[in-house]
Scaffold this active site. Structure first.
Site, PDB file in Angstrom:
ATOM      1  CB  SER A 132       6.018  -1.577   5.285  1.00 51.27           C
ATOM      2  OG  SER A 132       5.021  -2.410   5.853  1.00 51.27           O
ATOM      3  CG  HIS A 133       1.702   3.230   3.730  1.00 48.14           C
ATOM      4  ND1 HIS A 133       0.511   2.649   3.341  1.00 48.14           N
ATOM      5  CD2 HIS A 133       1.419   4.518   4.040  1.00 48.14           C
ATOM      6  CE1 HIS A 133      -0.453   3.560   3.406  1.00 48.14           C
ATOM      7  NE2 HIS A 133       0.079   4.700   3.824  1.00 48.14           N
ATOM      8  N   PRO A 134       1.821  -0.240   4.971  1.00 48.38           N
ATOM      9  CG  PRO A 134       2.061  -2.273   3.862  1.00 48.38           C
ATOM     10  CD  PRO A 134       2.589  -0.889   3.914  1.00 48.38           C
ATOM     11  CB  THR A 172      -0.935   0.055   1.224  1.00 44.82           C
ATOM     12  OG1 THR A 172      -0.160   0.255   2.405  1.00 44.82           O
ATOM     13  CG2 THR A 172      -1.779  -1.206   1.339  1.00 44.82           C
ATOM     14  CB  SER A 173       1.251   4.142  -1.728  1.00 51.19           C
ATOM     15  OG  SER A 173       0.083   4.356  -2.492  1.00 51.19           O
TER      16      SER A 173
END
Length: 170
Positions: free
Chosen positions: A126-128, A103-104
């Site tokens: 991380s983003h997610p 995801t972003s």
């Protein structure tokens, strides 16, 4: 119409992964002591990050359990929705288990609607993983191939404490 044909051809013929000869890999011993230590630590960390992805590649489509990195605590059972990109956001229904490559920030709009998250890549920072924790959504990241193994409509339990996804028979 012509552009669609060109795009289809390019997708069907991606070309080589790289061009030319592979660069020679130099041993760490050619570096000064301080740089050798830093590079050794970095290579060790990168190896840990990709170890989950390498082990996940061995998971087959017949597997009933998928492993990854525990990214956001909790357990949730729901319907799987495999989303390959922003163009498929409309597939998500309230309570679905979102399965995606990564995801972003654009994907953040989905987190208030999903019950669980599974990604092919990522880590605990991380983003997610971060957004899942912010929304209290159980998440397993770095499965390596969840988007290839899972299918829309399957039932799955996301165990964000253990880093395991359990598939349920239909």
């Amino acid at each position: 119409m012509r552009r669609k044909g060109e795009r289809a051809w390019v997708l069907a013929h991606p070309g080589p992964a790289s061009f030319g000869q592979a660069p020679a890999q130099l041993p760490l011993s050619v570096l000064p002591s301080e740089e050798r230590t830093v590079m050794g630590a970095m290579l060790w960390a990168v190896d840990l990050i990709f170890a989950a992805a390498r082990s996940a590649q061995r998971q087959s489509a017949e597997a009933t359990t998928i492993t990854g990195i525990a990214a956001s605590p909790g357990r949730y059972t729901g319907t799987v929705r495999v989303v390959g990109g922003e163009h498929e956001f409309d597939k998500i229904q309230a309570g679905d288990v979102l399965v995606c490559p990564v995801t972003s920030p654009v994907w953040s709009v989905l987190f208030s609607r999903i019950g669980g998250l599974i990604t092919d890549t990522g880590g605990v920072l991380s983003h997610p993983a971060i957004i899942a924790r912010e929304y209290g959504v159980p998440a397993v990241v770095a499965t390596g191939n969840a988007t290839a193994v899972l299918r829309d409509g399957q039932r799955a339990t996301v165990d964000g404490d253990a880093g395991v996804v359990q598939l349920h028979p239909a």
